[in-house]
Write a protein that holds these residues in place. Structure first.
Motif, short mmCIF file in Angstrom:
data_model
loop_
_atom_site.label_atom_id
_atom_site.label_comp_id
_atom_site.label_asym_id
_atom_site.label_seq_id
_atom_site.Cartn_x
_atom_site.Cartn_y
_atom_site.Cartn_z
N PRO A 1 29.83 4.21 -3.97
CA PRO A 1 29.93 4.23 -5.43
C PRO A 1 29.06 3.15 -6.04
CG PRO A 1 31.88 3.22 -4.48
CD PRO A 1 31.06 3.75 -3.34
N VAL B 1 27.92 0.03 -8.50
CA VAL B 1 28.56 -1.24 -8.79
C VAL B 1 28.82 -1.38 -10.27
CG1 VAL B 1 28.20 -3.73 -8.78
CG2 VAL B 1 27.61 -2.38 -6.78
N ALA B 2 27.91 -0.94 -11.12
CA ALA B 2 28.10 -1.11 -12.55
C ALA B 2 27.60 0.14 -13.25
CB ALA B 2 27.34 -2.34 -13.05
N GLN B 3 28.14 0.45 -14.41
CA GLN B 3 27.70 1.58 -15.21
C GLN B 3 26.33 1.26 -15.77
OE1 GLN B 3 29.29 4.43 -15.46
NE2 GLN B 3 30.96 3.75 -14.18
N SER C 1 22.64 -2.30 -17.26
CA SER C 1 24.08 -2.18 -17.48
C SER C 1 24.36 -2.17 -18.96
CB SER C 1 24.81 -3.35 -16.82
OG SER C 1 24.47 -4.55 -17.45
N GLN D 1 37.40 -7.91 -9.23
CA GLN D 1 37.79 -6.52 -9.05
C GLN D 1 36.99 -5.94 -7.88
OE1 GLN D 1 37.80 -4.02 -12.55
NE2 GLN D 1 38.26 -5.77 -13.90
N ILE D 2 37.70 -5.33 -6.94
CA ILE D 2 37.03 -4.74 -5.78
C ILE D 2 37.27 -3.23 -5.78
CG2 ILE D 2 37.23 -6.84 -4.42
CD1 ILE D 2 39.54 -5.53 -2.91
N ARG D 3 36.26 -2.51 -5.27
CA ARG D 3 36.39 -1.06 -5.13
C ARG D 3 36.56 -0.76 -3.64
NH1 ARG D 3 32.23 0.12 -7.72
NH2 ARG D 3 33.19 0.38 -9.75
N THR E 1 40.12 1.11 -7.24
CA THR E 1 39.70 -0.21 -7.72
C THR E 1 40.92 -1.09 -7.91
OG1 THR E 1 37.78 0.76 -8.83
CG2 THR E 1 38.46 -1.44 -9.53
N GLU F 1 33.40 -2.89 -1.89
CA GLU F 1 32.29 -3.38 -2.70
C GLU F 1 32.84 -4.04 -3.96
OE1 GLU F 1 29.69 -0.32 -3.98
OE2 GLU F 1 31.18 0.69 -5.22
N ALA G 1 33.43 -4.53 -7.67
CA ALA G 1 33.42 -3.73 -8.90
C ALA G 1 33.13 -4.60 -10.12
CB ALA G 1 34.75 -3.01 -9.07
N ALA G 2 33.72 -5.76 -10.16
CA ALA G 2 33.47 -6.68 -11.28
C ALA G 2 33.94 -8.07 -10.87
CB ALA G 2 34.21 -6.22 -12.54
#
Length: 440
Positions: free
Chosen positions: A26, A28-30, A37, A58-60, A82, A132, A134-135
């Motif tokens: 997935p 990492v950022a939109q 971003s 935040q982890i995915r 997440t 990974e 996420a934030a």
């Protein structure tokens, strides 16, 4: 002391599913079409590794297991998703519950999750776990900046970057400066009134304490100041002493009057009891005399008028005795009433003093809190005033300080504007007055 965090995309895959996970990793950022971003800066998390998780990260998470029936890898959707690392250092996951995450890299955390899942599911094979970022946890900025608050952390962020996000240094327009000067004057006036009221309340408290203890006078309490100086303090002290003397004399006169009434009634009771005792002796003698006359009359040795006169005299003595007893009863009641009034007068004064002292103490506490607030506002307005129109050597100098948690210890240190930040750092920026160096 504060090093580079070196954050990156954190990805750990067991060999048996590396290809599967790589194909479906997935984002990492939109990002928009340009690859930037939604915050306007491309995070670029894939350049470094070795980041250890911290609170609020935040982890995915993605987990796959081998299905012997289907002979294929299956996603474990119940746990994939997440998650946020809590302030207690753990990440809460379905099936296995809390797993310690703070201070661990992606590989170590993935191993712990895989082992916990295998034990919980009773499986022979280790599940394949991919993690990974996420934030990152946020960073905070406060002090002399335009927009203090919470901001998203970005890899490679430095103190100057966060200052830019916060709108730069705080500045005032000319119109705001004029209003600020008026506000400063108002705050100064309010602070002056608070200091005046506080001095009055403290001297009044000393007066009430002296009244409560029965003192003959009182002195100026220690540590009391007045914005107008010692003369103003002496004026307040003189006024409170006049009130003290007036109330003390009034109370003393009231108590003295009641004590005089009590003394009069006690003397009256003494006289009445003595009178009653004398009448009692006369009644006893006359009773004996009447009895003797009745005996003589029965023998014919005396005449009836003599007996009648004696009996009349006895009746009069008994009436006087009854009247004296009534007078003693009334005097005793009056004495009890005076003593009760005297006690109530003294107790009322004590209660009034205690009530006023409690009220004064509450007012002093409120006034001191109000004074600290006014002092803080005054200091802020004064500091803000120095930021208007300052140039050259008189311009304020920014000071950067970073506060962060180091192994459970809260550490604060002055840094340069290019200092690297970590998630959950608090950056404080203060503008201090620049003292010009003396000329040679």
């Amino acid at each position: 002391m504060f090093g580079h965090p070196n954050p990156a995309l954190l990805f750990r895959v067991f060999p048996c599913v590396a290809l599967c996970m790589a194909l479906s990793s997935p984002a990492v950022a939109q990002t928009d079409e340009s690859g930037t971003s939604d915050s306007g800066v491309q995070p670029d998390l894939a350049t470094t590794s070795g980041y250890d998780f911290g609170p609020m990260d935040q982890i995915r998470l993605r987990v796959v297991i081998w299905d012997n029936t289907a002979l294929a890898f299956q996603d474990l959707d119940v746990i994939s998703g997440t998650y946020v690392v809590g302030t207690d250092g753990r990440v809460m996951l379905p099936i296995i519950g809390g797993v310690a995450a703070v201070g661990k890299g992606a590989d170590a955390l993935a191993d712990d999750i895989a082992l916990a899942l295998r034990e919980r599911l009773g499986s022979r094979e280790l599940p394949s776990v991919a993690i990974e970022m996420a934030a990152f946890g946020p960073v905070f900025v406060l002090g002399d900046v335009a927009r203090p608050g919470e901001y998203a952390f970005r890899p490679g962020m430095r103190a100057m970057h966060l200052l830019a996000l916060a709108g730069g240094y705080y500045r005032l327009s000319d119109a705001e400066g004029g209003r600020l000067e008026l506000d400063t004057l108002r705050v100064a006036g309010s602070l002056r009134e608070v200091e005046y009221d506080l001095a009055t309340l403290r001297i009044r408290k000393a007066r009430l304490e002296a009244e409560a203890t029965g003192g003959e006078s009182f002195d100026l309490p220690g540590g009391v100041t007045h914005p107008d100086g010692p003369d103003a303090l002496r004026a307040i002290l003189s006024r409170e002493r006049e009130i003290f003397d007036t109330q003390r004399e009034s109370h003393a006169l009231e108590v003295e009057s009641l004590e005089s009434s009590r003394a009069l009634l006690e003397r009256e009771l003494t006289v009445l009891r003595q009178k009653l005792s004398g009448i009692g002796n006369q009644v006893a003698i006359m009773t004996e005399a009447v009895g003797n006359l009745e005996t003589l009359m029965g023998r014919g040795l005396t005449r009836s008028p003599t007996l009648l006169n004696s009996q009349r005299a006895l009746f009069e003595l008994e009436a006087r005795q009854l009247d004296a007893e009534n007078q003693i009863f009334r005097a005793s009641q009056s004495l009890q009433e005076v003593e009760r009034t005297l006690t109530e007068t003294i107790q009322r004064k004590i209660r009034e003093n205690l009530t006023q002292l409690q009220s004064i103490n509450a007012e002093i506490d409120q006034m001191m809190s109000r004074r600290e607030t006014q002092r803080g506002v005054f200091a802020i307005t004064q500091q803000a005033s120095t930021l208007i129109g300052n140039t050259g050597t008189d311009a304020p100098v920014p000071v950067f300080r970073i506060a962060r948690d180091e192994a459970g210890v809260f550490v604060s240190e002055t840094v340069t504007p290019d200092a690297m930040l970590r998630p959950l750092d608090t950056l404080e920026i203060s503008l201090t007055k620049n003292e010009a160096s003396p000329s040679n």
